[in-house]
Design a protein around this motif. Structure first.
Motif, PDB file in Angstrom:
ATOM      1  N   THR A  91       0.848  -1.177   0.073  1.00 44.38           N
ATOM      2  CA  THR A  91       0.201   0.006   0.066  1.00 44.38           C
ATOM      3  C   THR A  91       0.658   1.370   0.055  1.00 44.38           C
ATOM      4  OG1 THR A  91      -0.167  -0.118   2.496  1.00 44.38           O
ATOM      5  CG2 THR A  91      -2.144  -1.048   1.090  1.00 44.38           C
ATOM      6  N   VAL A  92       1.751   1.280   0.703  1.00 39.28           N
ATOM      7  CA  VAL A  92       2.746   2.403   1.080  1.00 39.28           C
ATOM      8  C   VAL A  92       3.672   2.659  -0.318  1.00 39.28           C
ATOM      9  CG1 VAL A  92       4.684   3.539   2.318  1.00 39.28           C
ATOM     10  CG2 VAL A  92       2.684   2.292   3.277  1.00 39.28           C
ATOM     11  N   ALA A  93       3.994   1.374  -0.892  1.00 39.11           N
ATOM     12  CA  ALA A  93       5.042   1.565  -2.060  1.00 39.11           C
ATOM     13  C   ALA A  93       4.275   1.866  -3.123  1.00 39.11           C
ATOM     14  CB  ALA A  93       5.535   0.165  -2.194  1.00 39.11           C
ATOM     15  N   MET A 132      -5.826   5.442  -6.164  1.00 35.92           N
ATOM     16  CA  MET A 132      -6.797   4.879  -5.145  1.00 35.92           C
ATOM     17  C   MET A 132      -6.127   4.049  -4.419  1.00 35.92           C
ATOM     18  SD  MET A 132      -9.973   4.685  -7.926  1.00 35.92           S
ATOM     19  CE  MET A 132     -11.454   4.703  -6.940  1.00 35.92           C
ATOM     20  N   ALA A 133      -4.663   4.046  -4.239  1.00 30.62           N
ATOM     21  CA  ALA A 133      -4.066   2.790  -3.839  1.00 30.62           C
ATOM     22  C   ALA A 133      -3.954   3.227  -2.141  1.00 30.62           C
ATOM     23  CB  ALA A 133      -2.658   2.938  -4.235  1.00 30.62           C
ATOM     24  N   GLY A 134      -3.431   4.302  -1.801  1.00 33.31           N
ATOM     25  CA  GLY A 134      -3.421   4.134  -0.091  1.00 33.31           C
ATOM     26  C   GLY A 134      -4.697   4.789   0.419  1.00 33.31           C
ATOM     27  N   ALA A 147      -0.988   4.396  14.624  1.00 27.85           N
ATOM     28  CA  ALA A 147      -1.223   3.082  15.119  1.00 27.85           C
ATOM     29  C   ALA A 147      -0.231   1.948  14.660  1.00 27.85           C
ATOM     30  CB  ALA A 147      -2.967   2.779  14.450  1.00 27.85           C
ATOM     31  N   LYS A 148       0.586   2.257  13.531  1.00 27.86           N
ATOM     32  CA  LYS A 148       1.630   1.225  13.058  1.00 27.86           C
ATOM     33  C   LYS A 148       2.606   0.948  14.297  1.00 27.86           C
ATOM     34  CE  LYS A 148       2.338   1.031   8.172  1.00 27.86           C
ATOM     35  NZ  LYS A 148       2.492   1.481   7.186  1.00 27.86           N
ATOM     36  N   LEU A 149       2.945   1.979  15.071  1.00 25.89           N
ATOM     37  CA  LEU A 149       3.981   1.546  15.866  1.00 25.89           C
ATOM     38  C   LEU A 149       3.346   1.278  17.176  1.00 25.89           C
ATOM     39  CD1 LEU A 149       7.156   2.137  16.585  1.00 25.89           C
ATOM     40  CD2 LEU A 149       6.330   2.665  14.116  1.00 25.89           C
ATOM     41  N   ALA A 194      -5.792  -9.744   5.031  1.00 25.92           N
ATOM     42  CA  ALA A 194      -5.820  -8.744   6.258  1.00 25.92           C
ATOM     43  C   ALA A 194      -4.990  -7.773   5.702  1.00 25.92           C
ATOM     44  CB  ALA A 194      -4.961  -9.672   7.216  1.00 25.92           C
ATOM     45  N   TRP A 195      -4.811  -6.707   6.580  1.00 27.95           N
ATOM     46  CA  TRP A 195      -3.961  -5.523   6.193  1.00 27.95           C
ATOM     47  C   TRP A 195      -2.557  -5.892   5.962  1.00 27.95           C
ATOM     48  CZ3 TRP A 195      -1.296  -2.094  10.377  1.00 27.95           C
ATOM     49  CH2 TRP A 195      -0.742  -0.995   9.556  1.00 27.95           C
ATOM     50  N   VAL A 196      -1.910  -5.252   4.942  1.00 34.21           N
ATOM     51  CA  VAL A 196      -0.589  -5.556   4.501  1.00 34.21           C
ATOM     52  C   VAL A 196       0.478  -5.736   5.681  1.00 34.21           C
ATOM     53  CG1 VAL A 196      -0.916  -5.047   2.252  1.00 34.21           C
ATOM     54  CG2 VAL A 196      -0.105  -3.462   3.809  1.00 34.21           C
ATOM     55  N   SER A 197       0.379  -4.879   6.853  1.00 31.31           N
ATOM     56  CA  SER A 197       1.424  -4.907   7.599  1.00 31.31           C
ATOM     57  C   SER A 197       1.392  -5.877   8.803  1.00 31.31           C
ATOM     58  CB  SER A 197       1.474  -3.495   8.367  1.00 31.31           C
ATOM     59  OG  SER A 197       1.814  -2.700   7.166  1.00 31.31           O
ATOM     60  N   ILE A 249      -9.118   1.289  14.208  1.00 34.31           N
ATOM     61  CA  ILE A 249      -8.615   2.425  13.566  1.00 34.31           C
ATOM     62  C   ILE A 249      -9.875   2.937  12.917  1.00 34.31           C
ATOM     63  CG2 ILE A 249      -7.352   1.459  11.672  1.00 34.31           C
ATOM     64  CD1 ILE A 249      -5.507   4.179  12.820  1.00 34.31           C
ATOM     65  N   TYR A 250     -10.722   2.042  12.345  1.00 34.15           N
ATOM     66  CA  TYR A 250     -12.102   2.408  11.180  1.00 34.15           C
ATOM     67  C   TYR A 250     -13.093   2.332  12.236  1.00 34.15           C
ATOM     68  CZ  TYR A 250      -8.579   1.812   7.660  1.00 34.15           C
ATOM     69  OH  TYR A 250      -7.198   1.751   6.923  1.00 34.15           O
ATOM     70  N   GLU A 251     -13.353   2.444  13.465  1.00 38.74           N
ATOM     71  CA  GLU A 251     -14.344   2.354  14.390  1.00 38.74           C
ATOM     72  C   GLU A 251     -15.610   3.209  14.175  1.00 38.74           C
ATOM     73  OE1 GLU A 251     -13.929   3.394  18.444  1.00 38.74           O
ATOM     74  OE2 GLU A 251     -12.668   5.066  17.888  1.00 38.74           O
ATOM     75  N   SER A 304      -5.308   8.666  12.607  1.00 37.31           N
ATOM     76  CA  SER A 304      -5.332   8.801  11.442  1.00 37.31           C
ATOM     77  C   SER A 304      -6.553   8.916  10.457  1.00 37.31           C
ATOM     78  CB  SER A 304      -4.231   7.723  10.565  1.00 37.31           C
ATOM     79  OG  SER A 304      -3.182   7.988  10.937  1.00 37.31           O
ATOM     80  N   LYS A 305      -7.415   8.118  10.844  1.00 42.50           N
ATOM     81  CA  LYS A 305      -8.469   7.903   9.987  1.00 42.50           C
ATOM     82  C   LYS A 305     -10.032   8.494  10.460  1.00 42.50           C
ATOM     83  CE  LYS A 305      -6.032   4.760   8.202  1.00 42.50           C
ATOM     84  NZ  LYS A 305      -5.418   4.407   6.924  1.00 42.50           N
ATOM     85  N   ALA A 306     -10.328   8.643  11.558  1.00 40.24           N
ATOM     86  CA  ALA A 306     -11.526   9.144  11.954  1.00 40.24           C
ATOM     87  C   ALA A 306     -11.287  10.528  12.081  1.00 40.24           C
ATOM     88  CB  ALA A 306     -11.864   8.756  13.405  1.00 40.24           C
ATOM     89  N   PHE A 309     -13.184   2.399   4.379  1.00 42.95           N
ATOM     90  CA  PHE A 309     -13.455   3.340   3.176  1.00 42.95           C
ATOM     91  C   PHE A 309     -12.699   2.641   1.974  1.00 42.95           C
ATOM     92  CE2 PHE A 309     -10.701   6.323   5.518  1.00 42.95           C
ATOM     93  CZ  PHE A 309      -9.431   5.520   5.151  1.00 42.95           C
ATOM     94  N   TYR A 310     -12.647   1.195   1.681  1.00 39.41           N
ATOM     95  CA  TYR A 310     -12.197   0.489   0.638  1.00 39.41           C
ATOM     96  C   TYR A 310     -13.078  -0.205  -0.044  1.00 39.41           C
ATOM     97  CZ  TYR A 310      -8.304   1.575   3.670  1.00 39.41           C
ATOM     98  OH  TYR A 310      -7.152   2.109   4.313  1.00 39.41           O
ATOM     99  N   GLY A 311     -12.931  -0.291  -1.304  1.00 44.34           N
ATOM    100  CA  GLY A 311     -13.914  -1.329  -2.328  1.00 44.34           C
ATOM    101  C   GLY A 311     -12.643  -2.705  -2.264  1.00 44.34           C
ATOM    102  N   LEU A 316      -8.972  -6.878  -6.363  1.00 43.31           N
ATOM    103  CA  LEU A 316      -8.327  -5.608  -6.202  1.00 43.31           C
ATOM    104  C   LEU A 316      -8.710  -4.730  -5.211  1.00 43.31           C
ATOM    105  CD1 LEU A 316      -8.812  -4.717 -10.097  1.00 43.31           C
ATOM    106  CD2 LEU A 316      -6.780  -5.136  -8.957  1.00 43.31           C
ATOM    107  N   ARG A 317      -7.767  -3.872  -4.496  1.00 49.77           N
ATOM    108  CA  ARG A 317      -8.436  -2.823  -3.612  1.00 49.77           C
ATOM    109  C   ARG A 317      -8.194  -1.652  -3.853  1.00 49.77           C
ATOM    110  NH1 ARG A 317      -5.685  -0.827   2.114  1.00 49.77           N
ATOM    111  NH2 ARG A 317      -5.072   0.506   0.274  1.00 49.77           N
ATOM    112  N   PHE A 318      -9.179  -0.751  -3.454  1.00 50.02           N
ATOM    113  CA  PHE A 318      -9.231   0.692  -3.890  1.00 50.02           C
ATOM    114  C   PHE A 318      -9.687   1.375  -2.668  1.00 50.02           C
ATOM    115  CE2 PHE A 318     -13.452   1.882  -4.859  1.00 50.02           C
ATOM    116  CZ  PHE A 318     -13.952   0.709  -5.285  1.00 50.02           C
TER     117      PHE A 318
END
Ligand code: PMP
Ligand code: GLU
Length: 398
Positions: free
Chosen positions: A21-23, A41-43, A106-108, A130-133, A212-214, A243-245, A329-331, A371-373
């Motif tokens: 996602t980051v790359a 629509m990547a990140g 939230a990553k750390l 699952a989320w890439v990280s 994080i998306y609550e 980050s998200k809310a 907010f992902y398809g 595909l994720r966007f």
């Protein structure tokens, strides 16, 4: 002797792949800078501005020289605002002095939890896609992700309770859940949560819940924090962030709420890794959290309208099955063409249609063929992206 040969890359880097996602986000930014008419629509990051009162408070903090190291647990007023938020929004009581730590995103929060709580060889269950990280972070902690793959059934991602039970063995230490979910848009139902919590209790595991998306929920859904469920507080680690809310991705602020002993271990880890999260950013975040959810509600209303627009538009793209996002907010559409290779399709989309999406394979078992966007981008971009997708996939198998 060549100087270059002295620079070695550690063996552990073989288990840490780059973040897709980051790359891809970096690549999309570079392509746009080079003049390409790319729709990114990547990140996953909200296209909204951070709250004005948070910006004002952080600016004021900078101007009054609040620019030094602060407590490695986080500044007291932000921890207090987090404790109040957890009580008000999640029905959770955590002591801001001992049971909350502020982290660099939230990553750390996740990485330091894994490093502080897991031993080499421990296994951690994640529902995939699952989320890439999660997997690379677990690998950094010398732990192993056990995938419980979900499958699309009647337009929803579901897991098989038998597969969850079978995934638990004597090395299993924890289950990670992320609801609302990145990348599938799934929101775990009360029944699913009860089943997971039952497994956690029966097998004496930790539950690490990434919330994080609550707030980003559709169709009147409600969020449940598992730590508030009976008997779960002592074994749950709650991860969240700004980050998200609050559309505060670049501020890099997250937090962990858990039992004091684990929080102390995370603080120790953090003292060696980052000292503390950015001082003046925390001043702004404290104001944002205390300010409540009015801006968040407006943003979610807008995301809901975009989601409805997409549901409509995807009917014109029969080559893709578009499961209705229940939250986040992902398809995460499925390419109906049998054996579709998502990295190849994503690369073609990028080059030919100039739309950046993440290949589903990056999200682990169950992700290939998707595909994720992110639809947290400008509505005009969404519309243009749909036009391009329609053209690109015209004639593909339905
Ligand atoms: N968890 C999930 C599921 C995510 O999608 C993200 C992506 N930003 C994070 C955690 C990390 O967020 P941040 O570090 O920006 O707080
Ligand atoms: N979480 C977002 C995503 O999945 C941002 C990038 C990242 O941190 O992975 O796109």
């Amino acid at each position: 002797m060549s100087v270059g040969s002295a620079l070695q890359i550690a063996d552990r880097m073989s288990v840490v792949r780059e973040s897709a996602t980051v790359a891809l986000g970096d690549k999309a930014r570079a392509m746009k800078a080079a003049g390409r008419d790319l729709i990114d629509m990547a990140g996953g990051e909200p296209d909204f501005d951070s709250p004005q009162d948070a910006i004002a408070a952080a600016t004021q903090a900078l101007q009054s020289s609040f620019t030094h190291y602060v407590s490695s647990r986080g500044i007291p007023e932000f921890r207090k605002a987090i404790a109040e938020k957890l009580r008000r929004e999640n029905g959770l009581a955590y002591d801001p002095e001992r049971e909350i730590v502020v982290t660099v995103g939230a990553k750390l929060a996740l990485l330091s939890t894994f490093l502080a709580a897991l031993n080499p060889g421990d296994e951690v269950i994640c529902f995939t896609p699952a989320w890439v990280s999660y997997e690379p972070m677990l690998a950094l902690a010398s732990a192993k992700m056990t995938a419980v793959p979900m499958r699309l059934q009647g337009g929803r991602f579901v897991f098989d309770p038998g597969q969850l039970a079978a995934a638990v063995n004597r090395r299993t230490r924890a289950i990670v859940i992320n609801s609302p979910n990145n990348p599938t848009g799934k929101v775990f139902t009360d029944e699913e949560l009860a089943l997971i919590v039952g497994t956690v209790r029966d097998a004496n595991l930790m539950l690490i819940t990434d919330e994080i998306y609550e707030h980003i929920l559709y169709d009147g859904r409600k969020h449940t924090s598992p730590a508030a469920m009976e008997g779960m507080r002592a074994r749950t680690v709650t991860i969240n962030g700004m980050s998200k809310a609050y559309a505060m991705t670049g501020w890099r602020l997250g937090y962990v709420a858990a039992d004091a002993k684990l929080v102390s271990a995370i603080v120790t880890m953090q003292q060696q890794m980052t000292t503390c999260a950015t001082s003046f950013a925390q001043k702004g975040a404290a104001v944002a959290l205390a300010g409540g959810l009015t801006d968040v509600a407006q943003m979610v209303e807008e995301f809901a309208a975009r989601r409805d627009f997409l549901i409509e538009r995807f009917q014109r793209i029969p080559a893709l099955e578009f499961p209705t996002p229940e939250g986040a907010f992902y398809g995460f559409p499925r390419i109906r063409k049998p054996g579709a290779d998502s990295p190849v399709v994503a690369a073609q989309l990028l080059e030919e249609a100039e739309v950046a999406m993440v290949p589903g394979s990056a999200f682990g078992p169950g992700g290939e063929g998707h595909l994720r966007f992110s639809f947290a981008c400008a509505p005009s971009d969404l519309e243009r992206a749909c036009d391009r997708l329609e053209k690109f996939f015209a004639g593909w198998p339905k």
